[in-house]
Design an enzyme around this catalytic site. Sequence first.
Site, PDB file in Angstrom:
ATOM      1  N   SER A 186       0.841  -1.194   0.000  1.00  0.00           N
ATOM      2  CA  SER A 186       0.000   0.000   0.000  1.00  0.00           C
ATOM      3  C   SER A 186       0.875   1.243   0.000  1.00  0.00           C
ATOM      4  O   SER A 186       2.014   1.221   0.486  1.00  0.00           O
ATOM      5  CB  SER A 186      -0.894   0.004   1.243  1.00  0.00           C
ATOM      6  OG  SER A 186      -1.536   1.252   1.424  1.00  0.00           O
TER       7      SER A 186
ATOM      8  N   TYR B  12      -1.861  -0.319  10.417  1.00  0.00           N
ATOM      9  CA  TYR B  12      -2.111  -0.959   9.118  1.00  0.00           C
ATOM     10  C   TYR B  12      -0.976  -0.602   8.165  1.00  0.00           C
ATOM     11  O   TYR B  12      -0.435  -1.469   7.469  1.00  0.00           O
ATOM     12  CB  TYR B  12      -3.452  -0.478   8.562  1.00  0.00           C
ATOM     13  CG  TYR B  12      -3.694  -0.875   7.122  1.00  0.00           C
ATOM     14  CD1 TYR B  12      -4.195  -2.135   6.812  1.00  0.00           C
ATOM     15  CD2 TYR B  12      -3.443   0.012   6.082  1.00  0.00           C
ATOM     16  CE1 TYR B  12      -4.417  -2.504   5.492  1.00  0.00           C
ATOM     17  CE2 TYR B  12      -3.671  -0.347   4.759  1.00  0.00           C
ATOM     18  CZ  TYR B  12      -4.153  -1.603   4.463  1.00  0.00           C
ATOM     19  OH  TYR B  12      -4.366  -1.964   3.156  1.00  0.00           O
TER      20      TYR B  12
END
Length: 204
Positions: free
Chosen positions: A107, A120
Amino acid sequence: MTGVRSKNVDEAVEKLKAKGIHVLGIVCHVSDAQQRKNLINTTVEKYGKIDVIVSNAAVNPVNVPLLETKESILDKLWETNVKASILLLQDAAPHLKKGSSIIFISSYGGYQPQPSMAMYGVTKTTLLGLTKALAAELAPNVRVNAIAPGFVPTRFATFVTANEATKKSFEDITLLKRLGSPEEIAAAAAFLASEMLLTLQERS
């Protein structure tokens, strides 16, 4: 292809078959050791080998500052986003062959963790390190790459896309002034897994 919910897997399989694509759907929660082994064993029984693994499973149960994240949530993030990928590859390793490809879905948050979902982002940073480590460990027979998309309007990113003002704020900070799409991620994964990449590497 795999998914956590049988209904979702069945629907995806039917859509792909309707396009003339041969597909095998298997329910697998990557944090479940027996389901991981079933995924690998069923695939090998069906096809005899494993050419490509796209490790895409991830969770983000809460959106809170890192130092306010409960231990149980830290464990869940680590177990699903990082540890399960390693354990899945340990099961798959004996069935990989020369030319096989592993692709992690990291990501943008792995490079710049967002304040409300920092842990995260940290797990996605870990995937970038895992990519480098495994690329060195498995070379030259198996390729290991990572894709690091920004926010994509899926159910996973509802907290961004449900509010138009929030969505626009994320669009405004991108160079293209728009969010990405699942199709763009899929296209990148297909290229990284393809023979075309092998040809380009041989020429370089």
